[in-house]
Design a protein around this motif. Structure first.
Motif, PDB file in Angstrom:
ATOM      1  N   SER A 176       0.854  -1.171   0.000  1.00  0.00           N
ATOM      2  CA  SER A 176       0.000   0.000   0.000  1.00  0.00           C
ATOM      3  C   SER A 176       0.897   1.231   0.000  1.00  0.00           C
ATOM      4  O   SER A 176       1.953   1.233   0.609  1.00  0.00           O
ATOM      5  CB  SER A 176      -0.861  -0.019   1.257  1.00  0.00           C
ATOM      6  OG  SER A 176      -1.409   1.254   1.467  1.00  0.00           O
ATOM      7  N   ILE A 177       0.455   2.292  -0.696  1.00  0.00           N
ATOM      8  CA  ILE A 177       1.290   3.488  -0.673  1.00  0.00           C
ATOM      9  C   ILE A 177       0.742   4.523   0.290  1.00  0.00           C
ATOM     10  O   ILE A 177       1.233   5.622   0.386  1.00  0.00           O
ATOM     11  CB  ILE A 177       1.499   4.114  -2.063  1.00  0.00           C
ATOM     12  CG1 ILE A 177       0.160   4.365  -2.742  1.00  0.00           C
ATOM     13  CG2 ILE A 177       2.377   3.246  -2.910  1.00  0.00           C
ATOM     14  CD1 ILE A 177       0.298   5.111  -4.053  1.00  0.00           C
ATOM     15  N   ARG A 194      12.436   3.020   3.332  1.00  0.00           N
ATOM     16  CA  ARG A 194      11.893   3.325   4.653  1.00  0.00           C
ATOM     17  C   ARG A 194      10.556   4.029   4.503  1.00  0.00           C
ATOM     18  O   ARG A 194      10.338   4.763   3.559  1.00  0.00           O
ATOM     19  CB  ARG A 194      12.840   4.249   5.416  1.00  0.00           C
ATOM     20  CG  ARG A 194      14.156   3.633   5.762  1.00  0.00           C
ATOM     21  CD  ARG A 194      14.883   4.513   6.757  1.00  0.00           C
ATOM     22  NE  ARG A 194      14.312   4.368   8.082  1.00  0.00           N
ATOM     23  CZ  ARG A 194      14.742   3.476   8.965  1.00  0.00           C
ATOM     24  NH1 ARG A 194      15.719   2.663   8.667  1.00  0.00           N
ATOM     25  NH2 ARG A 194      14.194   3.400  10.154  1.00  0.00           N
ATOM     26  N   SER A 195       9.667   3.790   5.434  1.00  0.00           N
ATOM     27  CA  SER A 195       8.445   4.581   5.495  1.00  0.00           C
ATOM     28  C   SER A 195       8.473   5.291   6.838  1.00  0.00           C
ATOM     29  O   SER A 195       9.391   5.103   7.625  1.00  0.00           O
ATOM     30  CB  SER A 195       7.218   3.677   5.381  1.00  0.00           C
ATOM     31  OG  SER A 195       7.001   3.025   6.609  1.00  0.00           O
ATOM     32  N   SER A 213       1.463  -0.865   4.911  1.00  0.00           N
ATOM     33  CA  SER A 213       1.984   0.487   4.759  1.00  0.00           C
ATOM     34  C   SER A 213       3.334   0.374   4.074  1.00  0.00           C
ATOM     35  O   SER A 213       4.316  -0.001   4.685  1.00  0.00           O
ATOM     36  CB  SER A 213       2.133   1.135   6.135  1.00  0.00           C
ATOM     37  OG  SER A 213       3.184   2.035   6.136  1.00  0.00           O
ATOM     38  N   GLY A 214       3.321   0.635   2.801  1.00  0.00           N
ATOM     39  CA  GLY A 214       4.533   0.371   2.009  1.00  0.00           C
ATOM     40  C   GLY A 214       5.259   1.624   1.584  1.00  0.00           C
ATOM     41  O   GLY A 214       5.281   2.608   2.326  1.00  0.00           O
ATOM     42  N   PRO A 215       5.838   1.607   0.385  1.00  0.00           N
ATOM     43  CA  PRO A 215       6.648   2.730  -0.104  1.00  0.00           C
ATOM     44  C   PRO A 215       5.851   4.036  -0.111  1.00  0.00           C
ATOM     45  O   PRO A 215       4.647   4.018  -0.361  1.00  0.00           O
ATOM     46  CB  PRO A 215       6.991   2.332  -1.539  1.00  0.00           C
ATOM     47  CG  PRO A 215       6.745   0.890  -1.638  1.00  0.00           C
ATOM     48  CD  PRO A 215       5.739   0.531  -0.601  1.00  0.00           C
ATOM     49  N   SER A 216       6.542   5.140   0.142  1.00  0.00           N
ATOM     50  CA  SER A 216       5.802   6.394   0.228  1.00  0.00           C
ATOM     51  C   SER A 216       6.210   7.411  -0.828  1.00  0.00           C
ATOM     52  O   SER A 216       5.768   8.545  -0.796  1.00  0.00           O
ATOM     53  CB  SER A 216       5.954   6.992   1.614  1.00  0.00           C
ATOM     54  OG  SER A 216       7.310   7.092   1.927  1.00  0.00           O
ATOM     55  N   SER A 217       7.076   7.007  -1.751  1.00  0.00           N
ATOM     56  CA  SER A 217       7.347   7.917  -2.872  1.00  0.00           C
ATOM     57  C   SER A 217       7.315   7.110  -4.159  1.00  0.00           C
ATOM     58  O   SER A 217       7.439   5.889  -4.138  1.00  0.00           O
ATOM     59  CB  SER A 217       8.713   8.583  -2.716  1.00  0.00           C
ATOM     60  OG  SER A 217       9.722   7.633  -2.972  1.00  0.00           O
ATOM     61  N   SER A 242      -0.114  12.114  -0.638  1.00  0.00           N
ATOM     62  CA  SER A 242       0.805  11.039  -0.985  1.00  0.00           C
ATOM     63  C   SER A 242       1.646  11.465  -2.170  1.00  0.00           C
ATOM     64  O   SER A 242       1.127  11.883  -3.193  1.00  0.00           O
ATOM     65  CB  SER A 242       0.022   9.785  -1.347  1.00  0.00           C
ATOM     66  OG  SER A 242       0.889   8.866  -1.943  1.00  0.00           O
ATOM     67  N   SER A 243       2.960  11.354  -2.024  1.00  0.00           N
ATOM     68  CA  SER A 243       3.799  11.743  -3.146  1.00  0.00           C
ATOM     69  C   SER A 243       4.006  10.550  -4.073  1.00  0.00           C
ATOM     70  O   SER A 243       4.566  10.669  -5.141  1.00  0.00           O
ATOM     71  CB  SER A 243       5.142  12.261  -2.654  1.00  0.00           C
ATOM     72  OG  SER A 243       5.841  11.213  -2.045  1.00  0.00           O
ATOM     73  N   ALA A 244       3.551   9.375  -3.647  1.00  0.00           N
ATOM     74  CA  ALA A 244       3.740   8.194  -4.490  1.00  0.00           C
ATOM     75  C   ALA A 244       2.603   8.101  -5.492  1.00  0.00           C
ATOM     76  O   ALA A 244       1.443   8.203  -5.141  1.00  0.00           O
ATOM     77  CB  ALA A 244       3.770   6.941  -3.632  1.00  0.00           C
ATOM     78  N   SER A 245       2.961   7.946  -6.729  1.00  0.00           N
ATOM     79  CA  SER A 245       1.922   7.804  -7.733  1.00  0.00           C
ATOM     80  C   SER A 245       1.716   6.335  -8.065  1.00  0.00           C
ATOM     81  O   SER A 245       2.647   5.626  -8.386  1.00  0.00           O
ATOM     82  CB  SER A 245       2.310   8.546  -9.003  1.00  0.00           C
ATOM     83  OG  SER A 245       1.358   8.236  -9.985  1.00  0.00           O
ATOM     84  N   PRO A 246       0.477   5.858  -7.989  1.00  0.00           N
ATOM     85  CA  PRO A 246       0.209   4.452  -8.312  1.00  0.00           C
ATOM     86  C   PRO A 246       0.244   4.193  -9.811  1.00  0.00           C
ATOM     87  O   PRO A 246       0.132   3.047 -10.239  1.00  0.00           O
ATOM     88  CB  PRO A 246      -1.195   4.231  -7.744  1.00  0.00           C
ATOM     89  CG  PRO A 246      -1.829   5.571  -7.727  1.00  0.00           C
ATOM     90  CD  PRO A 246      -0.726   6.576  -7.565  1.00  0.00           C
TER      91      PRO A 246
END
Lengths: 339, 468
Positions: free
Chosen positions: A46-47, A96-97, A116-120, A149-153
């Protein structure tokens, strides 16, 4: 079974909700439950912080992510300790998250877990690459669609959108809002030359001059429209905005004289934070929007109930959606046995 | 002093550290927290090993050596810092699955590296055997890095899990009551916790071995990175001086060479070549005089850098180097203005020099490098201060090199001068200066820079008037 076989065609899938509580987790659990577990390896992460037993925003009860034996999952250190399943720790990644390092494990006996996975975006990309070393057939990203969220799916190959009463209690507004987002999802890719030029630019405002050279307009993001000193549309017919596309910025472009045939490029549709009216105005005046990356939209899943107790008529809602959308529409809860 | 305390000294040591191709954060940390070495035997042995490994790796290496090196470096990439886990281990904290995984992963990595480095040389590092640790954490002998509390740790656990497995599907409890299920899950948790406790106790016996393995893997990473740096920056292996003299042939500054190489790659600017410098000195104080832009400050930086590289076991930036071991290196280069103390640039500088003076007078073996002391004050007092400083530092246990524009003509100490401008080209090499050698090249250089001619002409007249 066309829904699941559509999903299985791709190596990666993101599930993105138009709003909190539009049934993203229900949808994820549905897919995880229905996918075969023999000879088909699934990895999920999950991002956002997700799979909490109560939603952090509305404090409503949320369904937890349920994994089967054989599934792989990646979550943060502190959530790994809280898992309610038996799993074998396979890898501690260098990502790291905010909740510690990200850990990948294989489920040995099914159960519930918090993800709770990658955050970018870049660390999500590395996760997808890393997970492929485990010979995974399908990687699923529980995505968030928010400024936070800065991570784009959208670096996954395919996409499922979830929408529902939590977005709007009025069927007309809900259908119209969903239709607009689907339209954004379907924005065509930019020319490959443009993609190549900009794909590695993570921030800033860019153009291309007459000789084809990249121009850096030296502006951090479209949030600082004030800082734009150049007449950018005069200098370049292609404008790439690496960060968020804001309403103020697109209005500024729409207001300029030379707007016709301007190509405005964004990274992907999740970077567009522009209301429908401003967007249509830009298109009407001759502007074009393109994206650098795009996922194949597999389906729209609707959730007719909302956390504050509203329950819409599923059939009317789905019919209305189907009338205006070119993609399959499902009510996961209701159609459970049909699709 | 620790390496990290020298890191901000204006001599280019940070560049050297940054250009070390270290694979692991453990190695980075080890270097940063290593102390300066002034032990002859230790340095001698280290350079012996470094030279040996360099020759194995880069002097016509066998094909299997090159492939092993690539594989070893790749493995070192996944060598993680498990300091937190190690502290929990020694403090009798029960380790969790993540800690246990870390130890298992590290032990397997260490074992496999121990085997591989045989190709490079047995005596490079001394990695202990961690087979016993691996055995504890791999009870089924699966030889994979992943970890969980395996069934084979306890018959009870196996039975509980067998029963749980029967009821593990989402909705279907197979008629089993939810109380029973909860009971089983709790029992599983309890048994797992017990096993973790036992494993932690058993592993503690191997704490020293694991710690040693971590250190040795760090050392391996460091020595491989240093060897590669020697090759890439064309450094050399220094010899240790036994007669208090230090001498360099073909000394250079890797950061400046790197900068030139980069700008030379850009064809629009002309080719720049670094002039290597020869210099030698003993326990004495020396004035380096000569033209502006003559590279005097660079000489001091190179001396500081090489002394640090030497006493931290790196390759040194010279064709040949015989270096005297010092207790410490004092570098007074640049503006020492101390804003916090509210001192002016002059006060900051004078205080810094005073500290050096004190150390030298205390009989410490220091290499002190002082760039243009008292440069901001009037030439009469400045000359007096510098001359007196040099004279005070003669015949001590230290080596002091001072650059200056002042006319320090008194006898009793060595003066080196930059060759200076010749036919419009700067000759950066050093030569011993004669007593009558007043460095008067500022005007020539100003001319070369093409500034207002009247200005320079009248300056020349002024000089004539003074000296006639």
């Amino acid at each position: 079974m066309s829904f699941l076989s559509d999903i299985k065609q791709y190596k990666s899938l993101s599930i993105v909700g138009l709003q909190k509580n539009t049934g993203k987790t229900v949808c994820l659990n549905y897919i995880l439950d229905r996918l075969p577990s023999d000879n088909f390896k699934v990895a999920v992460t999950s991002i956002g912080i997700d799979g909490e037993s109560t939603d952090q925003v509305t404090s409503t009860i949320k369904p937890e992510i349920f994994l089967k034996a054989g599934n792989y999952f990646s979550t943060s250190e502190s959530f790994y300790h809280k898992k309610e399943l038996l799993s074998e720790l396979v890898e501690i990644t260098s990502e790291r998250s905010s909740l510690g390092r990200i850990i990948t494990a294989k489920v040995l006996r099914g159960g519930k877990v918090l993800l709770s996975g990658p955050s970018s975006t870049s660390s999500l990309r590395r996760w997808l690459q890393g997970i492929s070393r485990l010979d995974v057939d399908l990687s699923i990203v529980d995505g968030a669609l928010s400024r936070l969220s800065s991570a784009s799916p959208i670096i996954s190959e395919s996409l499922i959108l979830t929408t529902g009463a939590a977005y709007s209690a009025d069927i007309k507004t809900l259908v119209r809002g969903t239709k607009y987002i689907v339209e954004l999802v379907e924005i065509p890719l930019a020319d490959s030359i443009i993609i190549e030029k900009f794909i590695n630019e993570e921030k800033g405002l860019w153009g291309i001059d007459e000789s084809g050279e990249k121009i850096d307009f030296k502006v951090e993001s479209s949030l600082n429209v004030d800082k734009i000193k150049d007449n950018i549309v005069k200098k370049s017919r292609v404008i790439y905005i690496a960060g968020a596309l804001t309403e103020r910025f697109i209005n500024m472009l729409s207001d300029s004289q030379e707007i016709k045939d301007i190509i405005l490029v964004v990274r992907d549709f999740t970077k567009i934070f522009v209301g429908e009216i401003a967007y249509r105005n830009f298109i009407k005046r001759g502007g074009k929007i393109r994206v650098l990356q795009k996922s194949k939209l597999i389906a729209v899943c609707v959730n007719p109930t909302s956390p504050n107790g509203i329950k819409l008529d599923s059939e009317i809602l789905c019919d209305n959606m189907r009338n205006v959308l070119d993609v399959p529409v499902y009510d996961i809860v209701k159609d459970r046995d049909v699709i | 002093m620790l390496f990290k305390e020298y890191l901000n000294k204006p001599c280019g040591i940070r560049f050297m550290f940054d250009s070390l191709n270290l694979m692991s954060s453990v190695a980075r940390k080890m270097i940063l927290y290593s102390g300066i070495s002034n032990n002859k035997k230790e340095l001698e042995n280290y350079y012996k090993t470094l030279e040996k490994i360099y020759n194995t790796l880069y002097n016509n290496p066998l094909p299997e050596v090159s492939s092993t090196l690539a594989s070893v470096k790749h493995k070192l990439l996944s060598f993680r810092d498990i300091d937190g886990t190690m502290q929990r281990l020694i403090n009798d904290v029960v380790l969790d699955d993540i800690d246990l995984f870390e130890i298992k992963y590290l032990s397997m990595l260490s074992n496999s590296l121990k085997k591989e480095i045989k190709v490079i040389g047995y005596d490079v590092v001394n990695i202990p055997d961690l087979d016993n640790v691996v055995d504890i954490l791999d009870p089924d002998k699966l030889n994979i890095e992943s970890f969980y509390i395996y069934n084979s740790y306890s018959k009870d656990l196996e039975n509980v899990r067998k029963e749980l497995k029967k009821h593990s599907s989402v909705d279907d409890l197979d008629g089993v009551s939810s109380e029973r299920l909860l009971e089983l899950l709790e029992k599983e948790k309890l048994l797992e916790a017990e096993i973790r406790g036992e494993l932690s106790k058993k592993l503690k016996n191997y704490y020293n071995d694991i710690k040693k393995a971590i250190e040795e893997l760090g050392k391996l990473d460091i020595i491989l990175a240093k060897a590669l740096q020697i090759k890439e920056l064309q450094l050399s292996f220094p010899k240790i001086s036994y007669d208090n003299t230090t001498s360099y042939k073909g000394m250079f500054h890797p950061q400046i060479v790197d900068m030139y190489n980069r700008s030379n790659a850009d064809s629009r600017v002309g080719n720049k070549i670094f002039t290597p410098i020869d210099i030698s000195f003993g326990l004495e104080s020396i004035a380096i005089i000569g033209a502006n832009m003559g590279g005097k400050t660079v000489v001091l930086k190179m001396l500081a850098l090489n002394q640090l590289l030497f006493q931290f076991g790196f390759g040194v930036a010279a064709k040949e180097a015989i270096i005297d071991i010092k207790d410490d290196i004092e570098i007074c280069i640049g503006d020492d203005q101390n804003i916090e103390q509210g001192l002016s640039s002059f006060a900051g500088e004078i205080k810094a020099i005073d500290r050096v003076l004190q150390r030298v007078e205390n009989g410490e073996r220091v290499l002190a490098l002082i760039d243009e002391p008292a440069r901001t004050t009037n030439p009469v007092e400045g000359t007096a201060l510098v001359t007196a400083l040099i004279k005070m530092l003669i015949d001590r246990q230290s080596s002091v090199l001072i650059t200056t524009h002042y006319n320090v003509v008194r006898e009793g100490f060595k003066r080196l001068r930059v060759n200076g401008l010749k036919d419009g080209v700067m000759d950066y090499r050093l030569k011993e200066a004669l007593q009558s050698d007043v460095p008067c090249e500022a005007l020539n250089i100003a001319k070369m820079l093409g500034v207002n001619k009247n200005w320079i002409d009248s300056a020349e007249k002024e000089i004539e008037e003074i000296y006639n």
